[in-house]
Design an enzyme around this catalytic site. Structure first.
Site, PDB file in Angstrom:
ATOM      1  N   ARG A   1       1.122  -1.018   0.179  1.00 21.36           N
ATOM      2  CA  ARG A   1      -0.056   0.034  -0.093  1.00 21.36           C
ATOM      3  C   ARG A   1       0.888   1.240   0.062  1.00 21.36           C
ATOM      4  NH1 ARG A   1      -1.824   2.639   4.967  1.00 21.36           N
ATOM      5  NH2 ARG A   1      -3.701   4.300   4.618  1.00 21.36           N
TER       6      ARG A   1
ATOM      7  N   ARG B   1      -9.137  17.910   9.886  1.00 21.54           N
ATOM      8  CA  ARG B   1      -8.053  18.225  10.831  1.00 21.54           C
ATOM      9  C   ARG B   1      -8.031  19.673  11.619  1.00 21.54           C
ATOM     10  NH1 ARG B   1      -4.182  14.025  10.066  1.00 21.54           N
ATOM     11  NH2 ARG B   1      -4.479  12.944   8.193  1.00 21.54           N
TER      12      ARG B   1
ATOM     13  N   LYS C   1     -13.104   2.554   0.729  1.00 17.82           N
ATOM     14  CA  LYS C   1     -12.844   2.395   2.113  1.00 17.82           C
ATOM     15  C   LYS C   1     -14.139   2.838   3.097  1.00 17.82           C
ATOM     16  CE  LYS C   1      -8.715   4.229   3.403  1.00 17.82           C
ATOM     17  NZ  LYS C   1      -7.875   5.016   3.534  1.00 17.82           N
TER      18      LYS C   1
ATOM     19  N   THR D   1      -6.627  -1.865  10.059  1.00 17.22           N
ATOM     20  CA  THR D   1      -6.393  -0.986  11.147  1.00 17.22           C
ATOM     21  C   THR D   1      -5.921  -1.424  12.241  1.00 17.22           C
ATOM     22  OG1 THR D   1      -7.782   0.764  10.084  1.00 17.22           O
ATOM     23  CG2 THR D   1      -7.149   1.282  12.450  1.00 17.22           C
TER      24      THR D   1
END
Length: 482
Positions: free
Chosen positions: A33, A74, A220, A281
């Site tokens: 990845r 963020r 995802k 994850t």
């Protein structure tokens, strides 16, 4: 025993040493990845080239997955780089504040529409839920909050809203640039972060195709709203080639207690639609700094295997950890251990209703025979596009599926499918009556079958034809095979 569940490893500084990367590939990495959230284009290019060089050296198929950053929301930066907040502190998220002006009372945010997406009473989770704010008021560009879970907060940490619902588009301007980069790198898979609907997947596919690539699209699943409405989830599954259970942001938005059930649901619904699934994850997070996984991590990986996931993914463990090779080796051990105790000779995953195509019918006939005919040791699937072996892999079996294909892109695409092992196979000038024998002989040379074993062979009447699989043949090794 061949490992059926595949391993995806994220590349990063920890494996930039060619010797380390080579050991990872030898240890069992199936897909690498490239995380476009970090690094420069030249970094990703160098890594992809090195992976392909080393995979070719060891005669292994290792696919490349490019992962778009998406609209990661963020906070901005603090003048002191970090602060510590206590329960009950009052704090403000200010969309109009200078990027580097954060202090003990306030900080900027990079997603300027956040004040419009929030309401009084909302719960905001920062840094994957390590710090939690409750919204007490909104004033123009300022979101006033009270701290309900305190702790350290540093620059550029992510923000999620519990329950999801933030309106940020799935594809950012950076993602548009990175899609072109992905096409230049000839990635085999392109992962789309935070899709809200099938439309996001369709747009990504259109853009990567326009850039000259036909990479498979990975959705995802990390927004709460995509799992709270099963219609939306099913539409995303249908539009995608691969699904990723992205448990980081998804777990923050829906809560840890809901995550295990949602993981099982995504895997099950994806397999019923014939799609490939990655579980990701923190699978072996402790191995970032430890040479051995925890018992909880062992059970987590094993649970995903028992759920029927096609692949398990490593992130920081291999990108930035101290033990990337040991992590791959540990994951292989756990996967094989889980697969040894898995009741795999079953056709209980056969879909209801009619088959959509002849090759789907053949795929299911092969797997039914594989699971009920004594003496079968392997499946040979001659394929152009990889569709038939992927469909076969949706049905539980402990028999290896060998995807014989001359196409490098097909070899890379099927390497992610559970139980499928690509085999380079170009019939060249072989006469039709020699093709089956040549394929079986190749498995004998690989040590996968021996005299007396039964082998199932699926293929089409014509070579180089997509979707042309229409034949199932059962042969015995050592007999006169045509």
């Amino acid at each position: 025993m061949l490992r059926r569940t595949k391993i995806v490893a994220t590349l990063g500084p920890a494996c930039d040493d060619p010797e380390v990367l080579e050991k990872m590939i030898v240890a069992g990495v199936d897909v690498v990845r490239l995380n476009f959230s970090h690094g420069q284009p030249e970094d990703h290019k160098a890594r992809a080239e090195k992976v392909r060089e080393l995979a070719d050296k060891h005669q292994r198929t290792v696919a490349v997955l490019g992962d778009l950053q998406g609209p990661k929301i963020r906070i901005a930066r603090f003048k002191a780089k970090s602060i510590t907040l206590a329960v009950g502190d009052v704090f403000t998220l200010d969309a109009g504040l200078d990027t580097n002006a954060g202090d003990q009372q306030q900080v900027g945010i990079d997603y300027k529409e956040l004040p419009e997406d929030c309401a009084v009473g909302d719960r905001l989770l920062l840094d994957d839920g390590r710090v939690i704010f409750d919204v007490t008021g909104i004033e123009g560009k300022r979101i006033h909050c009270v701290v309900t879970v305190g702790g350290a907060l540093s620059n550029n940490k992510g923000i999620n809203r519990q329950g999801g619902g933030l309106s940020a588009p799935a594809l950012t301007e950076k993602d548009m640039r990175d899609i072109k980069l992905a096409a230049e790198l000839n990635v085999d898979f392109l992962a789309v972060s935070f899709p809200r609907s099938a439309d996001d997947i369709n747009v990504a596919r259109k853009l990567i195709n326009e850039a000259g690539s036909h990479a498979a699209i990975v959705a995802k699943i990390e927004r709460a709203e995509t799992v709270q409405d099963l219609t939306i989830l099913d539409e995303i599954i249908e539009a995608s080639d691969v699904l990723m259970v992205a448990r980081g942001d998804l777990g923050v938005e829906i809560g840890d207690a809901e995550l295990i059930g949602v993981q099982k649901q995504i895997i099950s619904r994806s397999k019923m639609q014939g799609k490939t699934v990655i579980t990701a994850t923190q699978m072996m997070e402790s191995m970032i700094s430890s040479p051995l996984p925890t018992r909880a991590e062992v059970f987590d990986v094993a649970n995903a295997v028992l759920d029927g996931t096609d692949a398990v993914m490593l992130s920081g463990e291999t990108a930035a950890g101290e033990f990337p090779v040991e992590t791959i080796e540990a994951m292989c051990r756990v996967i094989l251990g889980a697969e040894r105790h898995y009741g795999t000779r079953s056709t209980n995953t056969l879909p209801a209703g009619e088959f959509a195509s002849i090759d789907e019918s053949i795929a299911h006939a092969v797997m039914y025979a594989a699971n009920h005919l004594q003496g079968v040791k392997a499946i040979i699937c001659m394929t152009e596009s990889g569709t038939t072996p992927r469909l076969m892999s949706r049905i539980s079996s402990n028999l290896p599926i060998f995807a014989f294909t001359p196409r490098l892109d097909t070899q890379a695409r099927v390497v992610l499918c559970r139980g499928v092992h690509p085999v380079p196979f170009d019939i060249g000038e072989l006469p039709p009556e020699k093709i089956n024998l040549s394929a079986v002989d190749q498995l004998v040379q690989l040590g996968e079958v021996e005299r007396g074993d039964l082998v199932l062979i699926s293929k089409g009447d014509y070579v180089n034809v997509h979707g042309g699989t229409n034949t199932l043949k059962i042969v015995r090794v050592g007999d006169d095979i045509h």
